[in-house]
Enzyme design. Structure first.
Site, PDB file in Angstrom:
ATOM      1  CB  CYS A 174      88.394 -96.959   9.210  1.00 27.01           C
ATOM      2  SG  CYS A 174      86.984 -97.508   8.259  1.00 27.01           S
ATOM      3  CD  GLU A 200      68.560 -80.779   9.993  1.00 21.67           C
ATOM      4  OE1 GLU A 200      68.431 -81.753   9.246  1.00 21.67           O
ATOM      5  OE2 GLU A 200      69.669 -80.308  10.288  1.00 21.67           O
ATOM      6  CD1 TRP A 257      72.040 -75.746   8.174  1.00 24.22           C
ATOM      7  CD2 TRP A 257      71.045 -74.778   6.419  1.00 24.22           C
ATOM      8  NE1 TRP A 257      72.155 -76.591   7.110  1.00 24.22           N
ATOM      9  CE2 TRP A 257      71.553 -76.029   6.018  1.00 24.22           C
ATOM     10  CE3 TRP A 257      70.379 -73.988   5.479  1.00 24.22           C
ATOM     11  CZ2 TRP A 257      71.422 -76.510   4.719  1.00 24.22           C
ATOM     12  CZ3 TRP A 257      70.244 -74.470   4.188  1.00 24.22           C
ATOM     13  CH2 TRP A 257      70.765 -75.705   3.816  1.00 24.22           C
ATOM     14  CB  CYS A 271      82.611 -91.579   5.602  1.00 21.78           C
ATOM     15  SG  CYS A 271      82.537 -93.370   5.658  1.00 21.78           S
ATOM     16  CG  ASP A 318      71.538 -88.719   8.380  1.00 20.52           C
ATOM     17  OD1 ASP A 318      72.593 -89.230   8.817  1.00 20.52           O
ATOM     18  OD2 ASP A 318      71.527 -87.706   7.660  1.00 20.52           O
ATOM     19  CE1 TYR A 326      70.171 -86.535  10.783  1.00 23.42           C
ATOM     20  CE2 TYR A 326      68.636 -84.855  10.019  1.00 23.42           C
ATOM     21  CZ  TYR A 326      69.925 -85.348  10.121  1.00 23.42           C
ATOM     22  OH  TYR A 326      70.957 -84.648   9.560  1.00 23.42           O
ATOM     23  CB  CYS A 374      89.418 -94.733   2.167  1.00 20.75           C
ATOM     24  SG  CYS A 374      87.735 -95.314   2.322  1.00 20.75           S
ATOM     25  CG  LEU A 420      61.991 -77.794  -2.133  1.00 23.17           C
ATOM     26  CD1 LEU A 420      61.833 -77.295  -0.715  1.00 23.17           C
ATOM     27  CD2 LEU A 420      63.296 -78.583  -2.236  1.00 23.17           C
ATOM     28  N   GLY A 421      59.013 -80.909  -4.185  1.00 24.57           N
ATOM     29  CA  GLY A 421      58.426 -82.248  -4.107  1.00 24.57           C
ATOM     30  C   GLY A 421      58.076 -82.640  -2.677  1.00 24.57           C
ATOM     31  CE1 TYR A 422      59.705 -88.175  -1.728  1.00 28.18           C
ATOM     32  CE2 TYR A 422      61.217 -86.463  -2.455  1.00 28.18           C
ATOM     33  CZ  TYR A 422      60.844 -87.782  -2.409  1.00 28.18           C
ATOM     34  OH  TYR A 422      61.598 -88.720  -3.055  1.00 28.18           O
TER      35      TYR A 422
HETATM   36  S1  SF4 Z   1      88.555 -94.831   6.047  1.00 28.11           S
HETATM   37 FE1  SF4 Z   1      86.689 -95.577   6.918  1.00 28.11          FE
HETATM   38  S2  SF4 Z   1      85.750 -93.830   7.930  1.00 28.11           S
HETATM   39 FE2  SF4 Z   1      87.301 -93.063   6.536  1.00 28.11          FE
HETATM   40  S3  SF4 Z   1      86.221 -92.608   4.645  1.00 28.11           S
HETATM   41 FE3  SF4 Z   1      87.035 -94.675   4.460  1.00 28.11          FE
HETATM   42  S4  SF4 Z   1      85.375 -95.977   5.156  1.00 28.11           S
HETATM   43 FE4  SF4 Z   1      84.893 -93.915   5.861  1.00 28.11          FE
END
Ligand code: SF4
Length: 360
Positions: free
Chosen positions: A208, A38, A25, A193, A139, A121, A199, A81-83
């Site tokens: 960050c 969604e 989608w 993230c 979200d 959302y 990271c 799927l539930g809910y």
């Molecule tokens: S560096 Fe910061 S923005 Fe990037 S994945 Fe790690 S916590 Fe998330």
């Protein structure tokens, strides 16, 4: 302001150059398909939701096709799927759009938000992806990314937290390409993230705040966890010849309008044994003609506010009992049972082919 612009630019650059997330989608402009995806993905993983999305599009190519289907048929397609409130709302909205908007999805944010089962959302997703309107999605993924990148130690589920994060999300939005921006932050939260983030390879890590202050593991902050109610469901699977007793759940409770076996709910673990079961069948249900009994422990199911534990107690009988004639109970053969929608909790039993063959 500068850091918000930088965040937006870094995020969109990642989206253009590195985002490899593929979903059928994605890039879709048809509001029916975006809305459907969604709704299916609420509280559902993409891998689980994908075959359902394809099944719905295949069976109901337009919102009018969906609006014209019966509730029982749509429940059957949704089964697993539930809910189920989502499914009920899906059908209501399809009918409203067909009747009040001649089958064309409304194109302004407030009208979309007014439809049944559509929250901020989903309204933002449909408005930005399909109509290029400047509404930011918020979200769990988005809250996680924002709280970490900007280093915000405010509970995301507190009243103040909700207000601040919603405002921040809107300020970060690229108003010229809201759909692209929303897609990038959704995908970034789902693939980089993540709850356990990547990271070291994140192109945003130099800027960050959480990464540079060693607080990634502390964010996002939540108020307390919801205390879930524990419920014990013992399902008596009564079989007589080639038929099994099933009933419709008509009370205002979970799994409304789905089928189930005869249910005995208890406040705690009933710790069934053969003697206890026989006594209960004879005294409470007046069932004496019992051929055999098999007790199976159910795998617990965790819902948003409840945890369901239980048993499946298969009872082969020589004579149909006269219990619960006031409920919507019926005796059905295996082929008929397969046309009915059952909650996921019961699938763990009906999915056991050997038992099905033996008992249904
Ligand atoms: S560096 Fe910061 S923005 Fe990037 S994945 Fe790690 S916590 Fe998330």
């Amino acid at each position: 302001m500068k850091s918000k612009r930088l965040f937006r630019e870094l995020l969109l650059a990642w989206h253009r150059e590195k985002n490899k997330r593929v979903m059928p989608w994605k890039g879709e402009k048809d509001p029916y398909k975006v809305w459907l995806s969604e709704i299916i993905l609420q509280q559902t993983r993409v891998e689980q939701g994908l075959p359902y999305y394809e099944k719905f599009i295949d069976r109901y190519p337009t919102i009018t096709h969906l609006a014209n289907a019966s509730e029982e048929e749509v429940f059957k397609v949704w089964e697993g799927l539930g809910y189920y409130t989502r499914c009920r709302n899906l059908l209501s909205t399809a009918r409203i759009v067909t009747e009040n908007y001649a089958g064309t999805f409304p194109s302004d944010y407030d009208s979309i938000l007014n439809l049944k089962g559509i929250g901020a959302y989903t309204a933002s997703a449909v408005a930005s992806f399909c109509f290029n309107l400047p509404h930011a999605v918020v979200d769990g993924n988005v809250l996680r990314v924002l709280s970490r990148f900007f280093g915000i130690h405010l509970a995301i589920d507190s009243a103040q937290g909700k207000k601040i994060f919603t405002q921040l999300a809107q300020e970060c939005l690229d108003k010229d390409q809201p759909g692209e921006y929303n897609q990038s932050i959704m995908d970034f939260g789902a693939t980089v993230c993540k709850p356990v983030p990547l990271c070291k390879q994140c192109p945003l890590n130099k800027k960050c705040v959480a990464f540079n202050s060693g607080t990634v593991a502390d964010l996002p902050i939540k108020q307390k966890n919801i205390v879930k109610k524990e419920r014990w469901f013992s399902y008596f699977v009564f079989s007589f010849k080639d038929e099994t007793y099933v009933q419709l759940r008509t009370e205002k409770d979970i799994w409304h309008n789905l089928y189930e076996f005869h249910l005995k709910e208890t406040a705690a673990d009933p710790e069934w044994n053969a003697r206890k079961i026989k006594d209960w069948l004879e005294l409470d249900l007046k069932i004496k003609a019992i051929k055999n009994i098999v007790v199976l422990s159910a795998k617990k199911q965790i819902l948003t506010h409840q945890v369901i534990h239980g048993y499946f107690i298969c009872v082969n009988i020589d004579q149909k009992p006269l219990f619960n004639l006031s409920t919507k109970g019926v005796w059905l053969n295996n082929a008929e049972i397969k046309t009915k929608a059952f909650p996921k909790f019961i699938h763990q039993f009906t999915g056991r082919e050997a038992l099905q063959a033996q008992l249904l």
